[in-house]
Scaffold this motif. Structure first.
Motif, PDB file in Angstrom:
ATOM      1  N   ASP A   1      -5.535  -1.695  -4.972  1.00  6.14           N
ATOM      2  CA  ASP A   1      -4.833  -2.357  -3.868  1.00  6.14           C
ATOM      3  C   ASP A   1      -5.569  -3.637  -3.445  1.00  6.14           C
ATOM      4  O   ASP A   1      -6.803  -3.645  -3.377  1.00  6.14           O
ATOM      5  N   ASP A   2      -4.815  -4.685  -3.190  1.00  4.26           N
ATOM      6  CA  ASP A   2      -5.375  -5.945  -2.672  1.00  4.26           C
ATOM      7  C   ASP A   2      -6.371  -6.598  -3.620  1.00  4.26           C
ATOM      8  O   ASP A   2      -7.486  -6.959  -3.235  1.00  4.26           O
TER       9      ASP A   2
ATOM     10  N   THR B   1       0.839  -1.199   0.000  1.00  4.89           N
ATOM     11  CA  THR B   1       0.000   0.000   0.000  1.00  4.89           C
ATOM     12  C   THR B   1       0.876   1.252   0.000  1.00  4.89           C
ATOM     13  O   THR B   1       0.564   2.242  -0.669  1.00  4.89           O
TER      14      THR B   1
ATOM     15  N   ARG C   1       4.245  -3.129   9.397  1.00  8.11           N
ATOM     16  CA  ARG C   1       3.101  -2.447  10.005  1.00  8.11           C
ATOM     17  C   ARG C   1       3.151  -2.632  11.515  1.00  8.11           C
ATOM     18  O   ARG C   1       2.985  -1.688  12.291  1.00  8.11           O
TER      19      ARG C   1
HETATM   20 MG    MG Z   1      -2.046  -2.944   2.034  1.00 10.27          MG
END
Ligand code: MG
Ligand code: ADP
Length: 453
Positions: A215-216, A158, A317
């Motif tokens: 995204d994704d 991301t 993350r």
């Molecule tokens: Mg992501």
């Protein structure tokens, strides 16, 4: 989170409220803020429960800058503050809370300005992906089209998609960039086809963009109609040499539940991977994030940095989340230094910290011995047999064994997988030196003093 920390958090919120009560109209404060509380802290988000959805929406829309500023001032962290209605808490995830905008299509299709190439740490695990992203961003639609970035959660997909978007917008403001998660894409499509469709045309709207960042994409699995809709848009972008960048948690060929004709087209461009970083790279990322948060790396004990990097290396993350918590606790305690105790308090609900003290103590001994002898830790634990290195190595092994009572085998692993008899030899050697050489005792006493400081 430990009870101690919980009460610290609630005290902190009371302090923020006090500041806010001075800056806000009393009616607004009493109606919307007075009985709010910190519901949770999730990575970089601070979720605040308020007494109604009206309160949440007014606070999010009209007062968020003021409140974020005060939170920033009190905690020194850049938490994103999100108000939610306390009655709705169990049913929504934090990301959904953010999406309560009110534009026509893709309410939340905004690029995150914090995700740029400048603050993306490049290392062996993401070098190709970051280079390809930079090329796609500098020459949209020309070379790598589509660019397909895949890899596990929390490894920077991301971030890269947003960095591409931000870069394009900065260099060529006239270019229109659309960033959408596949889930938003799906919901928007469903809303559109189930609505009265009188207003704008969704397909035309998307085709009006120059760069489409999705995204994704794995989330579109088995969504037949949405995939057909996407296929048409995809073809249009390719034919018109407009850039598409996709991210996914797996390789295109592993995307079951997505039409083969699409999957094979995904592979027409360039496919790149982001993989798990090494501990060293995590340390670099951590240092960059520390500086980014306005702190200096010297405020952290070196063993804290290696401990966090080691524990959270499977997801950047989570690494960020861990750092945020630590900074948060540092600030509410007004601590001027971050040691392993503070770190354990901050992270005890996230990871098992029971091994922290012994693990970091080994590290601490190595750090102290290496700086005493002006060597690197790698030299001490490595294989070179130069006289001064060998001596420092014997001393480090002796200290680990005598101060921490670590099994010989484990020490061996720390020292380039030496076997336990070699480790025993070092211990005996220093014991013998202690009986014959006064200097050795002086050195060991000094080192023990430093290590225990
Ligand atoms: Mg992501
Ligand atoms: P993904 O989309 O792959 O699940 P994200 O892009 O959301 O992961 O990354 C998770 C967090 O880690 C973000 O805050 C991001 O800024 C950070 N991050 C990931 N990789 C890097 C990197 N190489 N350098 C700096 N920050 C990174």
């Amino acid at each position: 989170m430990s009870l101690n920390t919980l009460s610290e958090i609630s005290t902190l919120w009371q302090r923020i409220l006090q500041d806010l009560s001075k800056e806000l109209d009393k009616m607004v404060y009493d109606a919307f803020l007075k009985d709010s509380y910190i519901h949770s802290i999730d990575n970089d988000k601070m979720i605040i429960a308020s007494n109604s959805s009206l309160a949440a929406s007014i606070l999010n829309q009209q007062y968020i800058d003021l409140i974020t500023g005060i939170v920033h001032r009190e905690t020194g962290t850049n938490f994103k503050v999100i108000f939610v209605n306390q009655d709705e808490i169990p049913s929504k995830s934090p990301t959904e809370f953010e999406n309560e905008g009110n534009s026509n299509f893709f309410k939340n299709c905004i690029l995150d300005p914090q995700f740029t190439f400048d603050n993306f740490v490049v290392g062996p695990s993401n070098k190709e992906a970051s280079q390809a992203s930079l090329i796609a961003a500098s020459t949209p639609g020309q070379f790598y089209n589509p660019l397909f970035i895949y890899g596990g959660s929390g490894l920077g997909k991301t971030h890269l998609l947003n960095a591409i978007g931000n870069y394009v917008k900065e260099r060529t403001p006239s270019m229109k960039v659309l960033y959408v998660t596949a889930q938003d894409f799906l919901y928007q499509y469903l809303d559109y086809v189930n609505g009265d469709q009188k207003n704008e045309n969704l397909s035309k709207y998307i085709k009006g963009f120059d760069v489409f960042l999705l995204d994704d994409v794995q989330m579109l699995k088995d969504k037949k109609k949405t995939l057909e809709f996407f296929f048409d848009i995809y073809q249009y972008f390719m034919q018109n040499k407009k850039q598409i960048v996709l991210s996914s948690d797996r390789l295109p060929c592993e995307l079951d539940g997505i039409d083969n004709r699409l999957v094979s087209r995904f592979m027409d461009g360039l496919t790149v991977q982001v993989s798990k970083p090494s501990t060293e790279m995590c340390e670099d990322i951590l240092k960059k994030k520390i500086i980014g948060a306005g702190l200096s790396v010297e405020e952290f004990d070196p063993e804290v940095i290696s401990f966090i990097a080691e524990k959270f290396k499977s997801s950047i993350r989570e690494l960020n989340g861990a750092l945020n918590r630590i900074i948060f606790i540092k600030n509410i305690r007004h601590a001027d230094h971050i040691n392993i105790e503070l770190t354990c308090d901050a992270l005890s609900n996230l990871v098992n910290v029971s091994d922290a003290k012994s693990r970091v103590s080994e590290q601490k001994i190595l750090n102290n011995v290496s700086s005493y002898y002006n060597l690197s830790v790698n030299q001490i634990t490595g294989k070179l047999k130069t006289g001064s290195i060998v001596n420092a190595r014997h001393i480090a092994i002796y200290l680990i064994r005598s101060m921490l009572d670590v099994p010989l085998k484990q020490i061996g692993e720390l020292f380039s997988n030496r076997d336990h008899t070699t480790i025993m030899y070092s211990v005996k050697k220093v014991e013998k030196m202690l009986t014959t050489d006064h200097e050795t005792k002086v050195v060991l006493d000094e080192l023990k003093k430093r290590i225990s400081a």
